[in-house]
Design an enzyme around this catalytic site. Structure first.
Site, PDB file in Angstrom:
ATOM      1  N   THR A   1      -2.719  11.968   0.858  1.00 18.41           N
ATOM      2  CA  THR A   1      -1.520  12.678   0.398  1.00 18.41           C
ATOM      3  C   THR A   1      -1.663  13.140  -1.053  1.00 18.41           C
ATOM      4  O   THR A   1      -0.831  13.911  -1.531  1.00 18.41           O
ATOM      5  CB  THR A   1      -0.255  11.798   0.558  1.00 18.41           C
ATOM      6  OG1 THR A   1      -0.609  10.442   0.309  1.00 18.41           O
ATOM      7  CG2 THR A   1       0.320  11.907   1.946  1.00 18.41           C
TER       8      THR A   1
ATOM      9  N   GLU B   1      -7.579  -0.980  -0.594  1.00 23.19           N
ATOM     10  CA  GLU B   1      -7.104  -0.159  -1.717  1.00 23.19           C
ATOM     11  C   GLU B   1      -8.156   0.851  -2.173  1.00 23.19           C
ATOM     12  O   GLU B   1      -9.350   0.576  -2.129  1.00 23.19           O
ATOM     13  CB  GLU B   1      -6.812  -1.078  -2.913  1.00 23.19           C
ATOM     14  CG  GLU B   1      -5.357  -1.227  -3.234  1.00 23.19           C
ATOM     15  CD  GLU B   1      -4.651   0.016  -3.772  1.00 23.19           C
ATOM     16  OE1 GLU B   1      -3.405   0.001  -3.748  1.00 23.19           O
ATOM     17  OE2 GLU B   1      -5.300   1.004  -4.200  1.00 23.19           O
ATOM     18  N   ASP B   2      -7.665   2.006  -2.650  1.00 21.63           N
ATOM     19  CA  ASP B   2      -8.591   3.007  -3.195  1.00 21.63           C
ATOM     20  C   ASP B   2      -8.437   3.161  -4.706  1.00 21.63           C
ATOM     21  O   ASP B   2      -9.163   3.947  -5.309  1.00 21.63           O
ATOM     22  CB  ASP B   2      -8.367   4.376  -2.537  1.00 21.63           C
ATOM     23  CG  ASP B   2      -7.073   5.023  -2.988  1.00 21.63           C
ATOM     24  OD1 ASP B   2      -6.043   4.317  -3.060  1.00 21.63           O
ATOM     25  OD2 ASP B   2      -7.085   6.238  -3.290  1.00 21.63           O
TER      26      ASP B   2
ATOM     27  N   SER C   1       2.499   0.208  -0.437  1.00 18.37           N
ATOM     28  CA  SER C   1       2.387   1.512  -1.114  1.00 18.37           C
ATOM     29  C   SER C   1       3.483   1.704  -2.152  1.00 18.37           C
ATOM     30  O   SER C   1       4.599   1.218  -1.983  1.00 18.37           O
ATOM     31  CB  SER C   1       2.492   2.620  -0.059  1.00 18.37           C
ATOM     32  OG  SER C   1       2.778   3.865  -0.657  1.00 18.37           O
ATOM     33  N   ALA C   2       3.160   2.461  -3.197  1.00 17.18           N
ATOM     34  CA  ALA C   2       4.153   2.779  -4.232  1.00 17.18           C
ATOM     35  C   ALA C   2       5.134   3.853  -3.752  1.00 17.18           C
ATOM     36  O   ALA C   2       6.185   4.060  -4.362  1.00 17.18           O
ATOM     37  CB  ALA C   2       3.439   3.295  -5.482  1.00 17.18           C
TER      38      ALA C   2
ATOM     39  N   LYS D   1       1.879  -1.223  -9.195  1.00 17.70           N
ATOM     40  CA  LYS D   1       0.540  -1.796  -9.332  1.00 17.70           C
ATOM     41  C   LYS D   1       0.051  -1.447 -10.747  1.00 17.70           C
ATOM     42  O   LYS D   1       0.352  -0.355 -11.212  1.00 17.70           O
ATOM     43  CB  LYS D   1      -0.412  -1.183  -8.296  1.00 17.70           C
ATOM     44  CG  LYS D   1       0.023  -1.399  -6.846  1.00 17.70           C
ATOM     45  CD  LYS D   1      -0.754  -0.460  -5.917  1.00 17.70           C
ATOM     46  CE  LYS D   1      -0.151  -0.460  -4.525  1.00 17.70           C
ATOM     47  NZ  LYS D   1      -0.746   0.559  -3.629  1.00 17.70           N
TER      48      LYS D   1
ATOM     49  N   LYS E   1      -2.858   8.945  -9.250  1.00 21.97           N
ATOM     50  CA  LYS E   1      -3.073   8.203  -8.001  1.00 21.97           C
ATOM     51  C   LYS E   1      -2.596   6.763  -8.120  1.00 21.97           C
ATOM     52  O   LYS E   1      -2.998   6.045  -9.035  1.00 21.97           O
ATOM     53  CB  LYS E   1      -4.552   8.252  -7.608  1.00 21.97           C
ATOM     54  CG  LYS E   1      -4.959   9.624  -7.094  1.00 21.97           C
ATOM     55  CD  LYS E   1      -6.360   9.623  -6.508  1.00 21.97           C
ATOM     56  CE  LYS E   1      -6.684  10.992  -5.941  1.00 21.97           C
ATOM     57  NZ  LYS E   1      -8.071  11.085  -5.487  1.00 21.97           N
TER      58      LYS E   1
ATOM     59  N   ASP F   1      -2.873   0.041   1.413  1.00 18.92           N
ATOM     60  CA  ASP F   1      -2.338   1.098   0.561  1.00 18.92           C
ATOM     61  C   ASP F   1      -2.222   2.353   1.453  1.00 18.92           C
ATOM     62  O   ASP F   1      -2.849   2.420   2.513  1.00 18.92           O
ATOM     63  CB  ASP F   1      -3.323   1.317  -0.590  1.00 18.92           C
ATOM     64  CG  ASP F   1      -2.956   2.488  -1.454  1.00 18.92           C
ATOM     65  OD1 ASP F   1      -1.800   2.563  -1.888  1.00 18.92           O
ATOM     66  OD2 ASP F   1      -3.833   3.347  -1.692  1.00 18.92           O
ATOM     67  N   LEU F   2      -1.425   3.317   1.041  1.00 14.29           N
ATOM     68  CA  LEU F   2      -1.229   4.507   1.889  1.00 14.29           C
ATOM     69  C   LEU F   2      -2.101   5.687   1.420  1.00 14.29           C
ATOM     70  O   LEU F   2      -3.069   6.063   2.074  1.00 14.29           O
ATOM     71  CB  LEU F   2       0.259   4.900   1.878  1.00 14.29           C
ATOM     72  CG  LEU F   2       0.651   6.126   2.698  1.00 14.29           C
ATOM     73  CD1 LEU F   2       0.352   5.932   4.178  1.00 14.29           C
ATOM     74  CD2 LEU F   2       2.138   6.436   2.505  1.00 14.29           C
ATOM     75  N   ASP F   3      -1.727   6.231   0.254  1.00 15.46           N
ATOM     76  CA  ASP F   3      -2.423   7.417  -0.250  1.00 15.46           C
ATOM     77  C   ASP F   3      -3.872   7.067  -0.598  1.00 15.46           C
ATOM     78  O   ASP F   3      -4.115   6.198  -1.430  1.00 15.46           O
ATOM     79  CB  ASP F   3      -1.670   7.926  -1.485  1.00 15.46           C
ATOM     80  CG  ASP F   3      -2.333   9.144  -2.108  1.00 15.46           C
ATOM     81  OD1 ASP F   3      -3.068   9.847  -1.390  1.00 15.46           O
ATOM     82  OD2 ASP F   3      -2.109   9.395  -3.296  1.00 15.46           O
TER      83      ASP F   3
HETATM   84  P1  B16 Z   1       6.443   9.054  -3.965  1.00 12.69           P
HETATM   85  P2  B16 Z   1       0.078   4.822  -2.838  1.00 12.69           P
HETATM   86  C1  B16 Z   1       1.297   6.613  -4.437  1.00 12.69           C
HETATM   87  O1  B16 Z   1       0.887   6.189  -3.182  1.00 12.69           O
HETATM   88  C2  B16 Z   1       0.545   7.870  -4.843  1.00 12.69           C
HETATM   89  O2  B16 Z   1      -0.844   7.588  -4.986  1.00 12.69           O
HETATM   90  C3  B16 Z   1       1.071   8.384  -6.156  1.00 12.69           C
HETATM   91  O3  B16 Z   1       0.396   9.572  -6.536  1.00 12.69           O
HETATM   92  C4  B16 Z   1       2.587   8.655  -6.011  1.00 12.69           C
HETATM   93  O4  B16 Z   1       3.121   9.090  -7.259  1.00 12.69           O
HETATM   94  C5  B16 Z   1       3.265   7.370  -5.555  1.00 12.69           C
HETATM   95  O5  B16 Z   1       2.695   6.936  -4.337  1.00 12.69           O
HETATM   96  C6  B16 Z   1       4.772   7.556  -5.369  1.00 12.69           C
HETATM   97  O6  B16 Z   1       4.988   8.441  -4.313  1.00 12.69           O
HETATM   98  O7  B16 Z   1       6.736  10.136  -4.961  1.00 12.69           O
HETATM   99  O8  B16 Z   1       6.245   9.549  -2.550  1.00 12.69           O
HETATM  100  O9  B16 Z   1       7.447   7.928  -4.034  1.00 12.69           O
HETATM  101  O10 B16 Z   1      -1.370   5.084  -3.215  1.00 12.69           O
HETATM  102  O11 B16 Z   1       0.688   3.655  -3.589  1.00 12.69           O
HETATM  103  O12 B16 Z   1       0.252   4.722  -1.362  1.00 12.69           O
HETATM  104 MG    MG Z   2      -3.843   4.814  -3.067  1.00 10.25          MG
END
Ligand code: B16
Ligand code: MG
Length: 219
Positions: free
Chosen positions: A15, A167-168, A112-113, A143, A43, A7-9
């Site tokens: 972020t 994952e967090d 990542s999303a 997810k 998140k 996962d990224l964030d």
């Molecule tokens: P974007 P992850 C997610 O990252 C974030 O946790 C979430 O807060 C954010 O809305 C989502 O990415 C979409 O991000 O607006 O940059 O497309 O934890 O899945 O890496």
């Molecule tokens: Mg995350």
């Protein structure tokens, strides 16, 4: 274990604080309060789903067209922060661990999303440490749907059962399991109680003789 999917964030970089600042600006413009506690609900949630949560907090109803405009504006504000990120913002131990995985021949994917994932990895200087990227640009289901992790495994050319997810978020742990993968929970073990293994941070991990060791457990 032949592959790792991250996962990224909250796992690679924090972020969430920049998402918070950008969403807070939107809330300020609408004239309602958006707190750090509220931000926890966003998140791991996609951009449009995050907007729906934000608008429900403010008690605001918008048309689909207006929502797209607000989401676009939020992303522009978010990008201003992202484009100032530096390599120092990669969370402790991550770069060393990714490098060790490569040295051991373990393949690495992002899961990542975010639609800004590539920009972020490039900005913090670790894009070349990923063999594949599954993110909001090539996956549509959020997810806890396993799509993003299954895509990561597919891009690596590996069976899901041969991949380990990091994952967090609770929804991310569920997504890994629904995809048939084991999951390392990064963060509070009580919150991530469903994860198969737990780490506080990447300093808790090392590669030894081609095997992954979490604290004293060999995987
Ligand atoms: P974007 P992850 C997610 O990252 C974030 O946790 C979430 O807060 C954010 O809305 C989502 O990415 C979409 O991000 O607006 O940059 O497309 O934890 O899945 O890496
Ligand atoms: Mg995350």
């Amino acid at each position: 274990m032949k592959g790792c999917i991250f996962d990224l964030d909250g796992v690679i970089v924090d972020t969430a604080k920049y998402h918070y600042l950008a969403w807070k600006k939107i809330a300020d413009e609408f004239g309602f309060e958006f707190t750090l506690k509220d931000n926890e609900r966003l998140k791991g949630v996609s951009r449009m789903a995050s907007l729906d949560i934000l608008l429900s907090i403010g008690g605001i109803t918008l048309s689909e067209e207006e929502k797209l405009k607000v989401a676009d504006r939020k992303n522009k504000i978010y990008l201003e922060y992202i484009l100032k990120m530096t390599p120092e913002e990669v969370l402790p131990g991550v770069k060393e661990f990714l490098t060790a995985l490569h040295g051991a021949g373990v393949k690495v994917s992002l899961g990542s999303a975010s639609k800004n994932a590539k920009t972020i990895l490039r900005q913090v200087g670790i894009e070349e440490l990923f063999d594949a990227i599954a993110d909001g640009t090539n996956v549509s289901k959020a997810k806890p749907d396993p799509e993003v992790f299954l895509k990561g495994a597919e891009l690596l050319g590996l069976a899901p059962a041969d991949c380990l997810v990091f994952e967090d978020a609770v929804a991310g742990v569920e997504a890994a399991h629904r995809g048939g993968m084991k999951c390392v929970g990064v963060g509070d073990p009580e919150v991530l109680s469903e994860a198969d293994y737990h780490i506080g941070g990447f300093e808790d991990l090392k590669m030894e003789d081609g095997k992954l060791k979490i604290k004293n457990v060999t995987i």
